[in-house]
Motif scaffolding. Structure first.
Motif, PDB file in Angstrom:
ATOM      1  N   ILE A   1       0.836  -1.194   0.000  1.00 48.27           N
ATOM      2  CA  ILE A   1       0.000   0.000   0.000  1.00 48.27           C
ATOM      3  C   ILE A   1       0.877   1.253   0.000  1.00 48.27           C
ATOM      4  O   ILE A   1       1.857   1.357   0.731  1.00 48.27           O
TER       5      ILE A   1
ATOM      6  N   ILE B   1      -5.040  -1.799   7.627  1.00 50.91           N
ATOM      7  CA  ILE B   1      -4.954  -1.087   6.347  1.00 50.91           C
ATOM      8  C   ILE B   1      -4.257  -1.960   5.309  1.00 50.91           C
ATOM      9  O   ILE B   1      -4.688  -2.035   4.147  1.00 50.91           O
TER      10      ILE B   1
ATOM     11  N   ALA C   1      -6.811  -4.630   4.257  1.00 49.73           N
ATOM     12  CA  ALA C   1      -7.853  -4.102   3.385  1.00 49.73           C
ATOM     13  C   ALA C   1      -7.310  -3.836   1.983  1.00 49.73           C
ATOM     14  O   ALA C   1      -7.985  -4.073   0.977  1.00 49.73           O
ATOM     15  N   TRP C   2      -6.087  -3.354   1.913  1.00 50.91           N
ATOM     16  CA  TRP C   2      -5.442  -3.138   0.614  1.00 50.91           C
ATOM     17  C   TRP C   2      -5.288  -4.465  -0.121  1.00 50.91           C
ATOM     18  O   TRP C   2      -5.596  -4.570  -1.309  1.00 50.91           O
TER      19      TRP C   2
ATOM     20  N   LYS D   1     -13.696  -0.787   3.296  1.00 50.26           N
ATOM     21  CA  LYS D   1     -12.984  -0.887   4.571  1.00 50.26           C
ATOM     22  C   LYS D   1     -11.942   0.205   4.688  1.00 50.26           C
ATOM     23  O   LYS D   1     -11.753   0.803   5.763  1.00 50.26           O
ATOM     24  N   LEU D   2     -11.246   0.490   3.595  1.00 54.38           N
ATOM     25  CA  LEU D   2     -10.235   1.544   3.619  1.00 54.38           C
ATOM     26  C   LEU D   2     -10.850   2.893   3.972  1.00 54.38           C
ATOM     27  O   LEU D   2     -10.200   3.719   4.631  1.00 54.38           O
TER      28      LEU D   2
ATOM     29  N   VAL E   1      -7.550   7.378   0.568  1.00 56.15           N
ATOM     30  CA  VAL E   1      -8.343   6.366  -0.120  1.00 56.15           C
ATOM     31  C   VAL E   1      -8.358   6.627  -1.620  1.00 56.15           C
ATOM     32  O   VAL E   1      -8.352   5.702  -2.431  1.00 56.15           O
TER      33      VAL E   1
ATOM     34  N   PHE F   1      -5.204   5.166  -2.912  1.00 60.10           N
ATOM     35  CA  PHE F   1      -5.271   3.701  -2.898  1.00 60.10           C
ATOM     36  C   PHE F   1      -6.156   3.187  -4.027  1.00 60.10           C
ATOM     37  O   PHE F   1      -5.825   2.205  -4.694  1.00 60.10           O
TER      38      PHE F   1
END
Length: 329
Positions: free
Chosen positions: A35, A215, A218-219, A226-227, A236, A239
């Motif tokens: 991430i 994190i 979730a990534w 979720k992020l 976000v 991402f």
């Protein structure tokens, strides 16, 4: 003959530049796919354009942001931070004034002289006096001293440490059962600068460590919803952009076995009703990229690697901590 010497000087200069640039190019091309993509993204409020203090976990200066929505001089940015970012460069630092401009000019002229075979002080003939040489040397000495003094002041606040031991006001936080387990084992968070105006306690460190794992998970699961609960909208958006790029290339980045090895507080402060904390973290993880359809390994491996980053967390009053920035250390 003079032309040959000049060309040789140019070739030597290019070789030096390439020797410095190539390792950086390899580092960028081999950047981890985790991430943040191994880059520096996000915002740190009014301190976005000020590097967080160094700590024992991240003794090197954090990289400036290559992706940020904060603009110098924008509302919420401190005057000093905005002005400093707008000026940029060592010779434009406060207090340098005309001296900095003169020194920069002399240094630039000297470097050009070296480039074209005239030597560092090849242009002194026009001054018709040894006074020009003395003036240039004196200015260079002054600039070097100012640079050293600035560097020492910058690092004076970075007396952070991480580890299981400590005495006095910098000792690790404790609970009713004694020091936290992370301090007893020598891993996890230690305390950074004791002069932080915002109190950061054991529950905050636990939140930072939890967010590091959640994190990354979730990534890895490409769970944008979720992020959104763990990071600011700005982060976000980055991402989501990176995930979309992976999808377009038919790849997926899988991150697992995230473990905090060492961490300490770089700085913590409050702006209005919003709290900020920049935390240096060294952690291990398995970072690999595979083809989305076949699962074939594209990059990375099953072996854990280590990374050191500075994560900045933000917390509006009455809310929970969220990730607002990642910087490479």
């Amino acid at each position: 003959m003079n032309f040959t010497q000049r060309m040789r000087g140019i070739v030597q200069t290019i070789a030096i530049v390439l020797s410095l640039a190539v390792p950086v190019m390899f580092a960028v091309s081999a950047a981890d796919a985790r991430i943040g993509g191994g880059g520096s993204s996000g915002s740190r409020g009014s301190r976005t354009f000020s590097a967080p203090p160094s700590t024992s976990t991240a003794p090197n200066a954090a990289q400036p942001f290559n992706r940020t929505m904060t603009q110098p001089g924008s509302p919420g940015m401190g005057t000093a931070a905005g002005a400093g970012a707008a000026k940029g460069g060592f010779f434009n630092r406060p207090g340098m004034g005309m001296l900095g401009g003169l020194a920069a000019g002399f240094l630039g002229a000297g470097l050009l002289g070296m480039l074209f075979g005239g030597g560092m002080f090849g242009g002194l003939g026009g001054l018709s006096s040894i006074f020009g040489l003395i003036l240039q040397i004196g200015l260079i000495i002054i600039v070097v001293k100012l640079a050293m003094n600035w560097w020492q002041r910058r690092n004076a606040t970075a007396s952070a440490y991480a580890g299981p031991s400590g005495t006095g006001p910098t000792a690790g936080p404790t609970t009713g059962a004694g020091p936290l387990a992370s301090f007893r084992s020598g891993s996890g968070f230690g305390l950074g600068s004791g002069s932080a105006p915002l109190e950061i306690g054991p529950s905050d460190y636990e939140a930072f460590e939890r967010l590091l794992g959640e994190i990354q998970a979730a990534w890895s699961n490409e769970d944008v919803n979720k992020l959104h609960t763990l990071a600011t909208p700005e982060m976000v958006s980055y991402f989501t952009e990176d995930l979309a790029k992976n999808k377009a290339e038919g790849d997926v980045n899988k991150v697992s076995d995230v473990k905090l090895l060492q961490g300490d507080l770089a700085e913590a402060w409050r702006e209005g009703d919003t709290d900020y904390a920049s935390v240096a973290m060294r952690f291990s993880l398995v970072d690999k990229t595979v083809e989305r359809t076949t699962g074939r390994l594209v990059a990375g491996s099953e072996q854990p690697i280590e990374a050191t980053e500075v994560w900045t967390f933000v917390r509006p009053r009455g809310a929970s901590w969220e990730l607002s920035a990642i910087q490479q250390a």
